[in-house]
Design an enzyme around this catalytic site. Structure first.
Site, PDB file in Angstrom:
ATOM      1  N   TYR A   3       0.801  -1.216   0.000  1.00  0.00           N
ATOM      2  CA  TYR A   3       0.000   0.000   0.000  1.00  0.00           C
ATOM      3  C   TYR A   3       0.844   1.281   0.000  1.00  0.00           C
ATOM      4  O   TYR A   3       0.353   2.354  -0.313  1.00  0.00           O
ATOM      5  CB  TYR A   3      -0.902  -0.031   1.235  1.00  0.00           C
ATOM      6  N   ASP A  53      -8.126 -14.692   0.833  1.00  0.00           N
ATOM      7  CA  ASP A  53      -9.335 -14.941   0.060  1.00  0.00           C
ATOM      8  C   ASP A  53     -10.340 -15.771   0.860  1.00  0.00           C
ATOM      9  O   ASP A  53     -11.555 -15.518   0.814  1.00  0.00           O
ATOM     10  CB  ASP A  53      -9.029 -15.597  -1.291  1.00  0.00           C
TER      11      ASP A  53
END
Length: 335
Positions: free
Chosen positions: A123, A206
């Site tokens: 990020y 996930d």
């Protein structure tokens, strides 16, 4: 009195900070506000969205409460929020997501807190063009260090102990990102051994996303890296009603900043429609940080009482018929 830097921010920022100030004053919070500017408004006034005097005030007083900021387009500033986190090494981004009474959501009994590493990972925007002017091949670099990983993971376990949470869930992608995500998982397993009274599990990101929308009630404290945390914390907010009803804290070793993570909503600014709950919950995290937990709990009870007994006073976005002012008055009356 405890001095706190207050940055109202842009758009609805002035309205929701005024609401929070009034509620905290009514509750008897011993706060002296040091008001400073940042964001688009500061850029238009000072040609700098993060003025030096604002940074200096945070350096001096160590605690800040911040409304939503608009980052000016085309100024070279990638994100004011990221700049503040990196400047003060605010490595712990803490985002509680709790089901609120009388707020319409599909999911009930959600009570989780996401700890997001705030200074590293993918990020942070370490990107470059591989082929120069051709610009057909870009690369992004993720940074994960043992030291930063240990800090955020230890913070999550300490929070679990202090708040009677039973389990810490570490989220990763170590099956594919074997070095960066693998290091984060390795450090997590090491830290978990130091907290034998707290259950530890790890989940691939996930699978975590799927589990959060199937059985979010199974999670207590979640800790993960920067980008995964950014995504999952918004997902967690969505489970309980959205960004307008969840608070946020950014905490480092010496400085802490508390903020509403929703946007500045310029389309409703000045119309008395803004929901102050997110910034209000952020201010409760601030009060707890300042060892004013009884006052924070009193305000929380007043908010819940308002949601249950005076829903019409709440703003339209959570099903009420009221305004920023009517919600503020209702909470103050309950206090």
């Amino acid at each position: 009195m405890k001095k706190v830097v207050l940055i109202a921010g842009d758009g609805i920022g002035t309205e929701i900070t005024a609401s929070v100030k009034k509620i905290l004053e009514t509750a008897g919070a011993p706060i002296e506000w040091i008001e400073r500017e940042a964001g688009l408004g500061a850029y238009e006034k000072y040609d700098n969205p993060l003025p030096d005097e604002t940074v200096a005030a945070i350096e001096e007083h160590k605690v800040a409460l911040k409304g939503p900021l608009t980052t000016p387009v085309g100024t070279g500033f990638r994100s004011i929020n990221v700049a503040l986190r990196q400047k003060f090494n605010l490595y712990s981004n803490i985002r509680p997501a709790i089901t609120l009474p009388n707020v319409d959501t599909t999911f009930k009994e959600v009570d989780m807190v996401i700890f997001r590493e705030n200074t590293q990972g993918l990020y942070i925007g370490k990107e470059h063009w591989v082929d120069g002017d051709d610009k057909s091949h870009a690369e992004s670099i993720a940074v994960v260090t043992r030291e930063a990983s240990r800090k955020i993971i230890t913070s999550a376990f300490k929070y679990a102990l202090q708040n009677n949470k039973k389990k810490v869930t570490l989220v990763h992608k170590a099956n594919i990102l074997k070095l960066t995500s693998g290091l984060f998982l390795e450090v997590g397993r090491e830290v978990a051994k130091e907290f034998p009274d707290v259950e530890f599990e790890d989940l691939i990101v996930d699978n975590m996303a799927m589990q959060m929308v199937m059985r979010p009630q199974q999670f207590d404290v979640v800790v993960t890296t920067n980008l995964f945390g950014d995504i999952l914390s918004d997902l967690a907010s969505g489970l309980v009603g959205g960004l307008g009803v969840t608070g946020s804290a950014n905490i480092g070793d010496d400085v802490a900043m508390f903020e509403a993570v929703h946007g500045s909503a310029p389309d409703i600014a000045g119309q008395n429609k803004a929901n102050p709950i997110a910034l209000l919950f952020s201010s409760l995290l601030m009060l707890e940080y300042l060892d004013e937990k009884p006052i924070a709990e009193n305000i929380r009870k007043a908010i819940y009482k308002t949601l249950v007994e005076n829903k019409d006073a709440c703003t339209l976005d959570i099903g009420g018929k009221g305004t920023t002012d009517s919600f503020t008055e209702a909470v103050c009356s309950n206090l």
